[in-house]
Design a protein around this motif. Structure first.
Motif, PDB file in Angstrom:
ATOM      1  N   ARG A 196       0.837  -1.211   0.000  1.00  0.00           N
ATOM      2  CA  ARG A 196       0.000   0.000   0.000  1.00  0.00           C
ATOM      3  C   ARG A 196       0.867   1.255   0.000  1.00  0.00           C
ATOM      4  O   ARG A 196       0.540   2.244  -0.666  1.00  0.00           O
ATOM      5  CB  ARG A 196      -0.922  -0.005   1.212  1.00  0.00           C
ATOM      6  CG  ARG A 196      -2.015  -1.057   1.152  1.00  0.00           C
ATOM      7  CD  ARG A 196      -2.972  -0.892   2.308  1.00  0.00           C
ATOM      8  NE  ARG A 196      -4.022  -1.895   2.265  1.00  0.00           N
ATOM      9  CZ  ARG A 196      -5.061  -1.920   3.092  1.00  0.00           C
ATOM     10  NH1 ARG A 196      -5.175  -0.989   4.023  1.00  0.00           N
ATOM     11  NH2 ARG A 196      -5.982  -2.869   3.004  1.00  0.00           N
ATOM     12  N   LEU A 197       1.954   1.225   0.754  1.00  0.00           N
ATOM     13  CA  LEU A 197       2.854   2.375   0.759  1.00  0.00           C
ATOM     14  C   LEU A 197       3.454   2.586  -0.622  1.00  0.00           C
ATOM     15  O   LEU A 197       3.554   3.729  -1.103  1.00  0.00           O
ATOM     16  CB  LEU A 197       3.963   2.159   1.790  1.00  0.00           C
ATOM     17  CG  LEU A 197       5.042   3.247   1.854  1.00  0.00           C
ATOM     18  CD1 LEU A 197       4.429   4.597   2.222  1.00  0.00           C
ATOM     19  CD2 LEU A 197       6.136   2.864   2.853  1.00  0.00           C
ATOM     20  N   LEU A 198       3.847   1.518  -1.283  1.00  0.00           N
ATOM     21  CA  LEU A 198       4.395   1.620  -2.639  1.00  0.00           C
ATOM     22  C   LEU A 198       3.360   2.192  -3.597  1.00  0.00           C
ATOM     23  O   LEU A 198       3.686   3.024  -4.459  1.00  0.00           O
ATOM     24  CB  LEU A 198       4.865   0.251  -3.115  1.00  0.00           C
ATOM     25  CG  LEU A 198       6.086  -0.325  -2.385  1.00  0.00           C
ATOM     26  CD1 LEU A 198       6.304  -1.788  -2.783  1.00  0.00           C
ATOM     27  CD2 LEU A 198       7.334   0.493  -2.683  1.00  0.00           C
ATOM     28  N   ILE A 199       2.118   1.745  -3.465  1.00  0.00           N
ATOM     29  CA  ILE A 199       1.048   2.282  -4.310  1.00  0.00           C
ATOM     30  C   ILE A 199       0.892   3.784  -4.075  1.00  0.00           C
ATOM     31  O   ILE A 199       0.780   4.575  -5.025  1.00  0.00           O
ATOM     32  CB  ILE A 199      -0.280   1.549  -4.027  1.00  0.00           C
ATOM     33  CG1 ILE A 199      -0.214   0.107  -4.539  1.00  0.00           C
ATOM     34  CG2 ILE A 199      -1.456   2.290  -4.682  1.00  0.00           C
ATOM     35  CD1 ILE A 199      -1.404  -0.748  -4.133  1.00  0.00           C
TER      36      ILE A 199
ATOM     37  N   VAL B 281      -2.173  -4.780 -10.130  1.00  0.00           N
ATOM     38  CA  VAL B 281      -1.402  -6.016  -9.937  1.00  0.00           C
ATOM     39  C   VAL B 281      -0.721  -5.995  -8.574  1.00  0.00           C
ATOM     40  O   VAL B 281      -0.748  -6.990  -7.834  1.00  0.00           O
ATOM     41  CB  VAL B 281      -0.355  -6.188 -11.054  1.00  0.00           C
ATOM     42  CG1 VAL B 281       0.497  -7.435 -10.795  1.00  0.00           C
ATOM     43  CG2 VAL B 281      -1.037  -6.303 -12.410  1.00  0.00           C
ATOM     44  N   LEU B 282      -0.095  -4.864  -8.217  1.00  0.00           N
ATOM     45  CA  LEU B 282       0.578  -4.766  -6.930  1.00  0.00           C
ATOM     46  C   LEU B 282      -0.413  -4.950  -5.788  1.00  0.00           C
ATOM     47  O   LEU B 282      -0.100  -5.608  -4.779  1.00  0.00           O
ATOM     48  CB  LEU B 282       1.272  -3.407  -6.817  1.00  0.00           C
ATOM     49  CG  LEU B 282       2.025  -3.123  -5.516  1.00  0.00           C
ATOM     50  CD1 LEU B 282       3.068  -4.193  -5.231  1.00  0.00           C
ATOM     51  CD2 LEU B 282       2.680  -1.738  -5.577  1.00  0.00           C
ATOM     52  N   TYR B 283      -1.606  -4.409  -5.940  1.00  0.00           N
ATOM     53  CA  TYR B 283      -2.634  -4.532  -4.895  1.00  0.00           C
ATOM     54  C   TYR B 283      -3.097  -5.978  -4.734  1.00  0.00           C
ATOM     55  O   TYR B 283      -3.382  -6.436  -3.618  1.00  0.00           O
ATOM     56  CB  TYR B 283      -3.820  -3.633  -5.238  1.00  0.00           C
ATOM     57  CG  TYR B 283      -4.942  -3.700  -4.239  1.00  0.00           C
ATOM     58  CD1 TYR B 283      -4.889  -2.964  -3.061  1.00  0.00           C
ATOM     59  CD2 TYR B 283      -6.061  -4.498  -4.475  1.00  0.00           C
ATOM     60  CE1 TYR B 283      -5.919  -3.020  -2.136  1.00  0.00           C
ATOM     61  CE2 TYR B 283      -7.089  -4.560  -3.550  1.00  0.00           C
ATOM     62  CZ  TYR B 283      -7.020  -3.822  -2.384  1.00  0.00           C
ATOM     63  OH  TYR B 283      -8.035  -3.892  -1.473  1.00  0.00           O
ATOM     64  N   GLN B 284      -3.171  -6.719  -5.829  1.00  0.00           N
ATOM     65  CA  GLN B 284      -3.644  -8.099  -5.786  1.00  0.00           C
ATOM     66  C   GLN B 284      -2.552  -9.064  -5.339  1.00  0.00           C
ATOM     67  O   GLN B 284      -2.806  -9.984  -4.563  1.00  0.00           O
ATOM     68  CB  GLN B 284      -4.159  -8.517  -7.169  1.00  0.00           C
ATOM     69  CG  GLN B 284      -5.433  -7.817  -7.604  1.00  0.00           C
ATOM     70  CD  GLN B 284      -6.642  -8.251  -6.785  1.00  0.00           C
ATOM     71  OE1 GLN B 284      -6.694  -9.364  -6.287  1.00  0.00           O
ATOM     72  NE2 GLN B 284      -7.611  -7.370  -6.650  1.00  0.00           N
ATOM     73  N   VAL B 285      -1.335  -8.868  -5.834  1.00  0.00           N
ATOM     74  CA  VAL B 285      -0.256  -9.823  -5.594  1.00  0.00           C
ATOM     75  C   VAL B 285       0.542  -9.475  -4.339  1.00  0.00           C
ATOM     76  O   VAL B 285       0.934 -10.369  -3.580  1.00  0.00           O
ATOM     77  CB  VAL B 285       0.682  -9.877  -6.825  1.00  0.00           C
ATOM     78  CG1 VAL B 285       1.920 -10.713  -6.535  1.00  0.00           C
ATOM     79  CG2 VAL B 285      -0.068 -10.420  -8.036  1.00  0.00           C
ATOM     80  N   GLY B 286       0.778  -8.182  -4.112  1.00  0.00           N
ATOM     81  CA  GLY B 286       1.665  -7.751  -3.042  1.00  0.00           C
ATOM     82  C   GLY B 286       1.289  -8.217  -1.646  1.00  0.00           C
ATOM     83  O   GLY B 286       2.126  -8.816  -0.945  1.00  0.00           O
ATOM     84  N   PRO B 287       0.053  -7.969  -1.177  1.00  0.00           N
ATOM     85  CA  PRO B 287      -0.291  -8.360   0.197  1.00  0.00           C
ATOM     86  C   PRO B 287      -0.178  -9.860   0.452  1.00  0.00           C
ATOM     87  O   PRO B 287       0.245 -10.271   1.536  1.00  0.00           O
ATOM     88  CB  PRO B 287      -1.744  -7.883   0.334  1.00  0.00           C
ATOM     89  CG  PRO B 287      -1.857  -6.758  -0.639  1.00  0.00           C
ATOM     90  CD  PRO B 287      -1.001  -7.160  -1.802  1.00  0.00           C
TER      91      PRO B 287
END
Length: 270
Positions: A47-50, A121-127
């Motif tokens: 989330r911080l990266l987003i 993609v980051l939101y779906q894969v990252g966590p």
């Protein structure tokens, strides 16, 4: 936006992905206002990266509009504006010593659609991956695969301006495929297959928009190598703990330092 026809056209469950996009929008709104939903663990590195990606993109667009470019930076910023915003351009890295671009490019995007897809993609894969391996290993993985992605770009097309988080995102996917395959249990195999689907989805999207597939390959290979080297047992992870902490600190310093230098160039050029 109605995402259902888009995902239906890709042969995916449009209703399910429409719901996920609505959830993404709600969570981004909650993140912006500092609200937390039930079950939300609080601070999340993805989330911080987003958040950082969105802020830097907004600044690039505002800068372009202030320079008289109208709305074009929102959807199709020119290479000079992207270089100003931190894009990777190897001639500047090698001739001018701007090595910080090897990381800042991963926070710069070539338009709203490019940003939106990468952040989805980051939101779906990252966590999922952060929860599985921990925050420090996730930071190491994200940073190192940004470097392997841009190195592949240098070997493939050193004179091309490159932007986007997709190198690191393919790094997350490559790592996940290798790591979950090694675990081998039914849940891990299911997660491996989930990552394979994202890889195919992202690759097809990259072909459509003419993305940097050299960077995608470099990120995926770097991530897969880290996935093969990551300890699986609790005892092995404990032994690797001091090294992981050191590497995470170096990666954090490299990211903060690179973004700080980028901000300094903006202030100096103002």
């Amino acid at each position: 936006m109605d995402w259902k026809p888009f995902f239906d056209a890709l042969g995916m469950n449009g209703t399910r992905w429409q719901w996920r996009m609505m959830r993404l929008e709600r969570n981004l709104t909650n993140l912006w206002h500092g609200r937390r939903e039930y079950g939300d663990p609080g601070f999340s590195l993805p989330r911080l990266l987003i958040f950082v990606n969105v802020i830097l993109f907004a600044w690039m667009v505002l800068r372009g509009m202030g320079a008289g470019m109208g709305l074009s930076p929102l959807f199709n910023p020119d290479p000079y504006l992207m270089i100003y915003a931190g894009a990777q351009y190897w001639p500047l890295v090698l001739a001018e010593g701007e090595w910080w671009r090897c990381l800042t490019y991963a926070f710069t995007h070539g338009g709203l659609i490019h940003l939106g897809f990468n952040m989805m993609v980051l939101y779906q894969v990252g966590p999922l991956l952060e929860h599985e391996i921990g925050r420090a290993p996730f930071l190491i993985l994200y940073t190192l695969t940004a470097l392997t992605a841009t190195l592949a770009g240098y070997l493939w097309h050193p004179m091309v301006t490159v932007v986007g988080a997709s190198g690191s995102l393919f790094g997350l996917i490559g790592f996940s495929v290798a790591y979950f395959h090694r675990l081998g249990d039914p849940l891990s195999i299911q997660r491996r297959d989930f990552m394979f689907k994202w890889a195919i989805f992202a690759f097809v999207f990259g072909l459509i928009v003419g993305a940097d597939n050299a960077g995608h390959l470099g990120g995926a290979v770097g991530g897969a190598l880290l996935g093969l080297l990551t300890p699986l047992t609790l005892s092995a992870r404990r032994r690797a703990g001091p090294l992981v902490t050191l590497l995470a600190g170096l990666c954090a310093a490299a990211l903060v330092g690179s973004l700080g230098i980028l901000l300094f160039t903006w202030v100096r050029g103002a």
